[in-house]
Design a protein around this motif. Structure first.
Motif, PDB file in Angstrom:
ATOM      1  N   PHE A 169      13.895 -29.350   7.764  1.00  0.00           N
ATOM      2  CA  PHE A 169      14.043 -28.288   6.760  1.00  0.00           C
ATOM      3  C   PHE A 169      12.752 -27.491   6.638  1.00  0.00           C
ATOM      4  O   PHE A 169      11.688 -28.030   6.378  1.00  0.00           O
ATOM      5  CB  PHE A 169      14.400 -28.912   5.412  1.00  0.00           C
ATOM      6  CG  PHE A 169      14.517 -27.935   4.281  1.00  0.00           C
ATOM      7  CD1 PHE A 169      15.409 -26.879   4.331  1.00  0.00           C
ATOM      8  CD2 PHE A 169      13.726 -28.089   3.147  1.00  0.00           C
ATOM      9  CE1 PHE A 169      15.519 -25.985   3.277  1.00  0.00           C
ATOM     10  CE2 PHE A 169      13.829 -27.199   2.088  1.00  0.00           C
ATOM     11  CZ  PHE A 169      14.728 -26.150   2.156  1.00  0.00           C
ATOM     12  N   GLU A 170      12.857 -26.181   6.840  1.00  0.00           N
ATOM     13  CA  GLU A 170      11.708 -25.282   6.742  1.00  0.00           C
ATOM     14  C   GLU A 170      12.023 -24.159   5.762  1.00  0.00           C
ATOM     15  O   GLU A 170      13.113 -23.584   5.796  1.00  0.00           O
ATOM     16  CB  GLU A 170      11.361 -24.684   8.109  1.00  0.00           C
ATOM     17  CG  GLU A 170      10.958 -25.698   9.169  1.00  0.00           C
ATOM     18  CD  GLU A 170       9.604 -26.341   8.894  1.00  0.00           C
ATOM     19  OE1 GLU A 170       8.836 -25.777   8.089  1.00  0.00           O
ATOM     20  OE2 GLU A 170       9.316 -27.397   9.487  1.00  0.00           O
ATOM     21  N   THR A 171      11.085 -23.862   4.894  1.00  0.00           N
ATOM     22  CA  THR A 171      11.261 -22.784   3.931  1.00  0.00           C
ATOM     23  C   THR A 171       9.902 -22.349   3.406  1.00  0.00           C
ATOM     24  O   THR A 171       8.954 -23.142   3.381  1.00  0.00           O
ATOM     25  CB  THR A 171      12.153 -23.232   2.745  1.00  0.00           C
ATOM     26  OG1 THR A 171      12.299 -22.154   1.818  1.00  0.00           O
ATOM     27  CG2 THR A 171      11.551 -24.432   2.023  1.00  0.00           C
ATOM     28  N   ASP A 172       9.808 -21.085   2.994  1.00  0.00           N
ATOM     29  CA  ASP A 172       8.588 -20.606   2.341  1.00  0.00           C
ATOM     30  C   ASP A 172       8.607 -20.909   0.849  1.00  0.00           C
ATOM     31  O   ASP A 172       7.595 -20.747   0.167  1.00  0.00           O
ATOM     32  CB  ASP A 172       8.450 -19.095   2.544  1.00  0.00           C
ATOM     33  CG  ASP A 172       8.203 -18.731   3.996  1.00  0.00           C
ATOM     34  OD1 ASP A 172       7.602 -19.559   4.708  1.00  0.00           O
ATOM     35  OD2 ASP A 172       8.618 -17.637   4.426  1.00  0.00           O
ATOM     36  N   ARG A 173       9.743 -21.360   0.371  1.00  0.00           N
ATOM     37  CA  ARG A 173       9.931 -21.642  -1.046  1.00  0.00           C
ATOM     38  C   ARG A 173       9.223 -22.937  -1.433  1.00  0.00           C
ATOM     39  O   ARG A 173       9.196 -23.898  -0.675  1.00  0.00           O
ATOM     40  CB  ARG A 173      11.434 -21.758  -1.319  1.00  0.00           C
ATOM     41  CG  ARG A 173      11.868 -21.838  -2.762  1.00  0.00           C
ATOM     42  CD  ARG A 173      13.395 -21.795  -2.770  1.00  0.00           C
ATOM     43  NE  ARG A 173      13.956 -22.084  -4.068  1.00  0.00           N
ATOM     44  CZ  ARG A 173      15.257 -22.231  -4.294  1.00  0.00           C
ATOM     45  NH1 ARG A 173      16.118 -22.101  -3.293  1.00  0.00           N
ATOM     46  NH2 ARG A 173      15.711 -22.488  -5.510  1.00  0.00           N
ATOM     47  N   LYS A 174       8.630 -22.949  -2.621  1.00  0.00           N
ATOM     48  CA  LYS A 174       8.016 -24.150  -3.178  1.00  0.00           C
ATOM     49  C   LYS A 174       8.819 -24.580  -4.407  1.00  0.00           C
ATOM     50  O   LYS A 174       9.426 -23.753  -5.094  1.00  0.00           O
ATOM     51  CB  LYS A 174       6.563 -23.895  -3.563  1.00  0.00           C
ATOM     52  CG  LYS A 174       5.654 -23.536  -2.391  1.00  0.00           C
ATOM     53  CD  LYS A 174       5.346 -24.748  -1.520  1.00  0.00           C
ATOM     54  CE  LYS A 174       4.319 -24.397  -0.455  1.00  0.00           C
ATOM     55  NZ  LYS A 174       3.952 -25.580   0.370  1.00  0.00           N
ATOM     56  N   PHE A 175       8.782 -25.875  -4.684  1.00  0.00           N
ATOM     57  CA  PHE A 175       9.629 -26.426  -5.736  1.00  0.00           C
ATOM     58  C   PHE A 175       8.803 -27.106  -6.825  1.00  0.00           C
ATOM     59  O   PHE A 175       7.836 -27.819  -6.544  1.00  0.00           O
ATOM     60  CB  PHE A 175      10.617 -27.419  -5.131  1.00  0.00           C
ATOM     61  CG  PHE A 175      11.557 -26.790  -4.146  1.00  0.00           C
ATOM     62  CD1 PHE A 175      12.738 -26.204  -4.563  1.00  0.00           C
ATOM     63  CD2 PHE A 175      11.231 -26.746  -2.797  1.00  0.00           C
ATOM     64  CE1 PHE A 175      13.590 -25.601  -3.663  1.00  0.00           C
ATOM     65  CE2 PHE A 175      12.072 -26.145  -1.881  1.00  0.00           C
ATOM     66  CZ  PHE A 175      13.260 -25.573  -2.311  1.00  0.00           C
ATOM     67  N   ASP A 176       9.225 -26.872  -8.073  1.00  0.00           N
ATOM     68  CA  ASP A 176       8.572 -27.486  -9.235  1.00  0.00           C
ATOM     69  C   ASP A 176       9.018 -28.933  -9.429  1.00  0.00           C
ATOM     70  O   ASP A 176       8.323 -29.713 -10.076  1.00  0.00           O
ATOM     71  CB  ASP A 176       8.911 -26.709 -10.509  1.00  0.00           C
ATOM     72  CG  ASP A 176       8.633 -25.231 -10.369  1.00  0.00           C
ATOM     73  OD1 ASP A 176       7.485 -24.881 -10.062  1.00  0.00           O
ATOM     74  OD2 ASP A 176       9.572 -24.423 -10.536  1.00  0.00           O
ATOM     75  N   LEU A 177      10.198 -29.250  -8.891  1.00  0.00           N
ATOM     76  CA  LEU A 177      10.710 -30.608  -8.978  1.00  0.00           C
ATOM     77  C   LEU A 177      11.503 -30.908  -7.712  1.00  0.00           C
ATOM     78  O   LEU A 177      12.366 -30.127  -7.315  1.00  0.00           O
ATOM     79  CB  LEU A 177      11.624 -30.773 -10.206  1.00  0.00           C
ATOM     80  CG  LEU A 177      12.330 -32.127 -10.354  1.00  0.00           C
ATOM     81  CD1 LEU A 177      11.325 -33.253 -10.550  1.00  0.00           C
ATOM     82  CD2 LEU A 177      13.337 -32.099 -11.509  1.00  0.00           C
ATOM     83  N   ILE A 178      11.166 -32.019  -7.083  1.00  0.00           N
ATOM     84  CA  ILE A 178      11.949 -32.536  -5.959  1.00  0.00           C
ATOM     85  C   ILE A 178      12.449 -33.909  -6.367  1.00  0.00           C
ATOM     86  O   ILE A 178      11.659 -34.781  -6.756  1.00  0.00           O
ATOM     87  CB  ILE A 178      11.106 -32.627  -4.670  1.00  0.00           C
ATOM     88  CG1 ILE A 178      10.604 -31.238  -4.261  1.00  0.00           C
ATOM     89  CG2 ILE A 178      11.934 -33.248  -3.537  1.00  0.00           C
ATOM     90  CD1 ILE A 178       9.679 -31.235  -3.057  1.00  0.00           C
ATOM     91  N   VAL A 179      13.766 -34.110  -6.309  1.00  0.00           N
ATOM     92  CA  VAL A 179      14.355 -35.382  -6.727  1.00  0.00           C
ATOM     93  C   VAL A 179      15.125 -35.996  -5.567  1.00  0.00           C
ATOM     94  O   VAL A 179      15.686 -35.286  -4.729  1.00  0.00           O
ATOM     95  CB  VAL A 179      15.294 -35.220  -7.943  1.00  0.00           C
ATOM     96  CG1 VAL A 179      14.530 -34.793  -9.174  1.00  0.00           C
ATOM     97  CG2 VAL A 179      16.422 -34.255  -7.649  1.00  0.00           C
TER      98      VAL A 179
END
Length: 232
Positions: free
Chosen positions: A98-108
């Motif tokens: 999985f590749e993305t420029d998006r960043k996440f505040d929560l990964i569960v």
């Protein structure tokens, strides 16, 4: 297979996808979602955890990912038939690629946790065949925002090794929830939360049942906005 009904949404289930269980409910109810705006769930299964989190935070946007095509289709169906559909998307993909420029505040994640075996039951969902702890942690580190939280539920026995890998990957534990199935029993599960920043560690003890088949007041309070409990 019969749907699992919650107060605000239903979960369609399948014999080919790991069903609704207490682990998912606990992570959906306890993960720190309050400040998150972009959330990633790794290994969605039915989509339960994301749906619970979406109910808890009406501002957050969600992306779910699952390597199992049957699970990805089931998640999509459950997302589309929920009241939170506009904020929920999912993809069928291997998290390792999985590749993305998006960043996440929560990964569960409620990750696979049995060592690989010859058993075919829930092989992908519950065995470390497709995604081991190091792979899950290292990819999550790359996708977290600076203030982001990585939240998982795992067996108690796996806590030490999981924590060691997380710390070696540059994460700091911020929260530890020890979960007992019944009062006075040994802990059976852990919810662990990590971030890229060192913060004071919060610890919590949680008990699911006060006696056999009798939910604890703690569990009833935690899940009161989700479960439809039968009246006595």
């Amino acid at each position: 297979m019969k749907a699992f009904r919650f107060k605000n949404f239903d979960i369609q289930q399948s014999e080919k996808v790991f069903r609704v269980g207490t682990d998912g409910v606990l992570l959906g109810a306890l993960a720190q979602i309050e400040q998150a705006r972009n959330v990633l769930e790794v290994g969605t299964g039915t989509g339960l955890i994301s749906l619970m989190l979406a109910q808890r935070n009406p501002s957050a946007q969600f992306l779910g990912i699952d390597i199992n095509e049957e699970a990805a289709l089931l998640t999509r169906n459950n997302f589309e038939h929920s009241p939170f559909r506009s904020r929920l998307t999912n993809i069928h993909q291997d998290f390792k690629q999985f590749e993305t420029d998006r960043k996440f505040d929560l990964i569960v994640s409620n990750p696979p946790y049995f060592e690989a075996s010859d058993s075919s039951k829930d092989k992908i969902a519950r065995q470390t065949v497709e995604l081991n702890f190091l792979q899950l942690i290292s990819r999550s580190v790359a996708l977290l925002t600076g203030e982001g939280i990585f939240s998982v539920i795992i067996p108690y026995e796996a806590g030490e090794s999981f924590t060691a890998v997380a710390e070696q990957s540059g994460l700091f534990m911020n929260r530890r929830v020890e979960i007992r199935g019944i009062q006075q029993s040994k802990p059976k599960r852990l919810i662990l939360e990590f971030s890229l920043k060192e913060r004071p560690l919060t610890k919590l003890d949680f008990t699911i049942e006060k006696s056999p088949r009798q939910y604890s007041d703690q569990y009833l309070e935690l899940t009161k906005d989700f479960h439809v409990f039968k009246k006595a």
